[in-house]
Write a protein that holds these residues in place. Structure first.
Motif, PDB file in Angstrom:
ATOM      1  N   ALA A  38       0.932  -1.020   0.039  1.00 63.00           N
ATOM      2  CA  ALA A  38       0.094  -0.007  -0.021  1.00 63.00           C
ATOM      3  C   ALA A  38       0.827   1.226  -0.114  1.00 63.00           C
ATOM      4  O   ALA A  38       1.481   1.602   1.016  1.00 63.00           O
ATOM      5  CB  ALA A  38      -1.001   0.050   1.333  1.00 63.00           C
ATOM      6  N   ILE A  40       1.513   5.188  -2.096  1.00 62.78           N
ATOM      7  CA  ILE A  40       0.804   6.331  -2.711  1.00 62.78           C
ATOM      8  C   ILE A  40       2.059   6.863  -3.841  1.00 62.78           C
ATOM      9  O   ILE A  40       2.911   7.095  -3.729  1.00 62.78           O
ATOM     10  CB  ILE A  40       0.279   7.539  -1.957  1.00 62.78           C
ATOM     11  CG1 ILE A  40      -0.848   7.251  -1.050  1.00 62.78           C
ATOM     12  CG2 ILE A  40       0.030   8.808  -2.674  1.00 62.78           C
ATOM     13  CD1 ILE A  40      -1.081   8.271   0.054  1.00 62.78           C
ATOM     14  N   ILE A  67       4.965   8.059  -1.613  1.00 61.83           N
ATOM     15  CA  ILE A  67       4.476   8.444  -0.416  1.00 61.83           C
ATOM     16  C   ILE A  67       4.025   7.492   0.405  1.00 61.83           C
ATOM     17  O   ILE A  67       3.350   6.533  -0.196  1.00 61.83           O
ATOM     18  CB  ILE A  67       3.361   9.697  -0.539  1.00 61.83           C
ATOM     19  CG1 ILE A  67       3.955  10.776  -1.148  1.00 61.83           C
ATOM     20  CG2 ILE A  67       2.831   9.952   0.871  1.00 61.83           C
ATOM     21  CD1 ILE A  67       2.968  11.598  -1.608  1.00 61.83           C
ATOM     22  N   HIS A  68       4.537   7.152   1.562  1.00 58.43           N
ATOM     23  CA  HIS A  68       3.835   6.034   2.518  1.00 58.43           C
ATOM     24  C   HIS A  68       2.714   6.437   3.085  1.00 58.43           C
ATOM     25  O   HIS A  68       2.624   7.750   3.953  1.00 58.43           O
ATOM     26  CB  HIS A  68       4.958   5.650   3.751  1.00 58.43           C
ATOM     27  CG  HIS A  68       6.104   5.197   3.143  1.00 58.43           C
ATOM     28  ND1 HIS A  68       5.978   3.616   2.531  1.00 58.43           N
ATOM     29  CD2 HIS A  68       7.369   5.299   2.757  1.00 58.43           C
ATOM     30  CE1 HIS A  68       7.215   3.362   2.080  1.00 58.43           C
ATOM     31  NE2 HIS A  68       8.236   4.397   2.356  1.00 58.43           N
ATOM     32  N   PRO A  69       1.694   5.967   2.921  1.00 53.92           N
ATOM     33  CA  PRO A  69       0.123   6.452   3.390  1.00 53.92           C
ATOM     34  C   PRO A  69       0.113   6.112   4.760  1.00 53.92           C
ATOM     35  O   PRO A  69       0.926   5.333   5.517  1.00 53.92           O
ATOM     36  CB  PRO A  69      -0.987   5.351   2.705  1.00 53.92           C
ATOM     37  CG  PRO A  69       0.148   4.260   2.313  1.00 53.92           C
ATOM     38  CD  PRO A  69       1.359   4.592   2.365  1.00 53.92           C
ATOM     39  N   ASP A  70      -0.695   7.120   5.543  1.00 57.47           N
ATOM     40  CA  ASP A  70      -0.639   7.132   6.963  1.00 57.47           C
ATOM     41  C   ASP A  70      -1.897   6.594   7.577  1.00 57.47           C
ATOM     42  O   ASP A  70      -3.057   6.993   7.141  1.00 57.47           O
ATOM     43  CB  ASP A  70      -0.491   8.692   7.187  1.00 57.47           C
ATOM     44  CG  ASP A  70       0.559   9.386   6.680  1.00 57.47           C
ATOM     45  OD1 ASP A  70       1.472   8.758   6.853  1.00 57.47           O
ATOM     46  OD2 ASP A  70       0.397  10.553   6.728  1.00 57.47           O
ATOM     47  N   PHE A  71      -1.853   5.233   8.070  1.00 58.34           N
ATOM     48  CA  PHE A  71      -2.891   4.532   8.734  1.00 58.34           C
ATOM     49  C   PHE A  71      -3.078   4.672  10.110  1.00 58.34           C
ATOM     50  O   PHE A  71      -3.937   3.770  10.667  1.00 58.34           O
ATOM     51  CB  PHE A  71      -2.923   3.240   7.820  1.00 58.34           C
ATOM     52  CG  PHE A  71      -3.090   3.161   6.533  1.00 58.34           C
ATOM     53  CD1 PHE A  71      -3.936   3.633   5.592  1.00 58.34           C
ATOM     54  CD2 PHE A  71      -2.227   2.301   5.718  1.00 58.34           C
ATOM     55  CE1 PHE A  71      -4.286   3.677   4.624  1.00 58.34           C
ATOM     56  CE2 PHE A  71      -2.174   2.238   4.439  1.00 58.34           C
ATOM     57  CZ  PHE A  71      -3.331   2.800   3.776  1.00 58.34           C
ATOM     58  N   GLY A  72      -2.254   5.365  10.751  1.00 60.06           N
ATOM     59  CA  GLY A  72      -2.292   5.453  12.355  1.00 60.06           C
ATOM     60  C   GLY A  72      -3.579   6.477  12.792  1.00 60.06           C
ATOM     61  O   GLY A  72      -4.186   7.259  11.672  1.00 60.06           O
ATOM     62  N   GLY A  73      -3.779   6.382  13.874  1.00 56.75           N
ATOM     63  CA  GLY A  73      -4.822   7.242  14.245  1.00 56.75           C
ATOM     64  C   GLY A  73      -4.788   7.952  15.593  1.00 56.75           C
ATOM     65  O   GLY A  73      -5.510   8.637  16.223  1.00 56.75           O
TER      66      GLY A  73
END
Ligand SMILES: [Zn+2]
Lengths: 73, 257
Positions: A38, A40, A67-73
Motif C-alpha cells: 500500500a 501512494i 509516499i507512505h500512506p498514513d494509517f495510524g490514528g
C-alpha cells in the motif's frame, strides 16, 4: 549521467533523477527503499492507481512522489 | 425537539452563526445532524470535540479500547485520571460536559462487517478516527452499501492525510488502497498531527452537514507533511478496476446534500 537518447530526467521525491527511457512506475519504485504493497504514487499532482504502475511510463520532466500512506490514528 | 435555537444555543454558537456560510439555518442543520465516529484516539478525540462544540445534534461514537498512559500525548479527550477507563465512556463524559446539547451515544465495541451496519445506523456521515486498515475497509463497505459519505483521516509520524469519499461521486478507500500494507507496530505520532487531521475532518464534516458542498476534498487527497510543513492535495481519478465499487461514479452527480 547526462540525458541521452536512452534516458530521461524526472523529479522523484524532490530530487532530479536520470532514468531509462520508457521506465514504468513499477520499475522506478524498485529503486526506492521500503516498498510497501500500500503506497501512494503521485505523478504530476495525480494519484496513480497501483494497477497502473506497470503500464505507466515516466515522461521527461515528470514530477513523481512516492509516499507512505498514513494509517495510524 | 424545537427546530429553532434556544437563547442559550444562540449565544453558544454565536461566533459561527454570524458566518454567512453557517447562519441560523446551518446551525439548525447541525442540531439535527447524525454523525457516526469510529475511534476515539488521536484523530477521533479532536474531531469529536469540534463536532460536539459546533452543535452536532447526535454523535454516535465507538471505540473498543481503554485509555492507556501512552495515549495521552495526543488523545486530548482522555486525561490522566481516565487511565483504565473505556475510551467510549471517557469520551462521553467530556463531550457531555463540553456541550449538553450534543446527544452522545458511546459504545465500547469492535466494529466488524457483522455489526457495522447496525452501529452506523441512520448516520448521515461516517468520520474515521480509527488506527488501522481493516476497520477502514469495513467502514468503506458500509459507506458504499448505505450510500453514506466517509471522511477518511490517517496519521503516521510527522505526516497525515484526509479525503472525503462520497459513494457515486468519488473513488472509495479500496480504489486507493486495494492491498493491505505490511504489518508494522503502531507508528510514532506527534500530537499536533492527529490534531491537524482531526480538525480538518471536523471541518469537512461540518461543511458537509450544513450543505457547503464546494471544497469538500471530494476526489482530492490532502497530504500534510509536518516535516517540511507543507500541505498539498493529490487529484484522484477513477479506478475502474476497483474490486469493491468498480470505479462506478460520476463526480457531477448531485446525490448528496
Ligand atoms: Zn472503489
Amino acid at each position: 549521467m547526462p540525458e541521452d537518447n536512452s534516458s530521461i530526467e524526472v523529479i522523484i521525491n524532490g530530487f532530479k533523477e536520470t532514468v531509462p527511457k520508457g521506465a514504468s512506475i513499477s520499475e522506478l519504485i524498485l529503486n526506492y527503499d521500503e516498498v510497501d504493497a500500500a503506497m501512494i504514487v503521485e505523478r504530476n499532482g495525480r494519484f496513480v492507481y497501483p494497477r497502473d504502475y506497470p503500464t505507466t511510463q515516466a515522461q521527461p520532466g515528470d514530477v513523481l512522489e512516492f509516499i507512505h500512506p498514513d494509517f495510524g490514528g | 425537539m424545537s427546530a429553532h435555537l434556544s437563547t442559550e444555543e444562540a449565544l453558544r454558537y454565536h461566533r459561527q452563526v454570524t458566518l454567512a456560510e453557517i447562519g441560523e439555518q446551518g446551525q439548525e442543520k447541525l442540531k439535527h445532524a447524525r454523525v457516526f465516529l469510529a475511534g476515539l484516539g488521536g484523530l477521533g478525540s479532536v474531531s469529536a470535540l469540534y463536532l460536539a462544540a459546533a452543535g452536532v445534534g447526535h454523535l454516535h461514537v465507538v471505540d473498543r479500547d481503554r485509555v492507556e498512559l501512552e495515549n495521552l500525548n495526543r488523545q486530548l479527550l482522555h486525561f490522566t485520571g481516565d487511565i483504565g477507563k473505556r475510551k467510549a465512556e471517557s469520551a462521553a463524559n467530556k463531550l457531555d460536559a463540553l456541550n449538553p446539547h450534543c446527544r452522545v451515544t458511546a459504545v465500547h465495541e469492535t466494529i466488524t462487517m457483522e455489526n457495522g451496519d447496525r452501529l452506523v445506523g441512520d448516520a448521515q456521515l461516517i468520520v474515521d478516527g480509527t488506527d488501522n486498515v481493516e476497520t477502514r475497509r469495513i467502514l468503506n463497505r458500509i459507506s458504499l452499501r448505505k450510500g453514506i459519505p466517509f471522511v477518511l483521516g490517517g496519521v503516521d509520524g510527522m505526516t497525515g492525510m484526509v479525503t472525503l469519499f462520497v459513494p457515486g461521486r468519488t473513488p472509495c478507500f479500496e480504489c486507493l488502497f486495494p492491498d493491505r500494507p505490511s504489518a508494522k507496530g503502531p507508528p510514532g505520532v506527534l500530537g499536533p498531527l492527529p490534531g491537524i487531521i482531526g480538525s480538518i475532518q471536523a471541518l469537512v464534516a461540518i461543511k458537509f452537514l450544513v450543505g457547503l458542498t464546494h471544497g469538500l476534498l471530494e476526489s482530492r487527497l490532502l497530504y500534510v507533511d509536518g516535516i517540511r510543513l507543507n500541505f498539498k492535495t493529490i487529484k484522484l481519478g477513477k479506478n475502474a478496476q476497483c474490486p469493491v465499487c468498480g470505479g462506478n461514479f460520476n463526480p457531477e452527480s448531485s446525490s448528496h446534500a
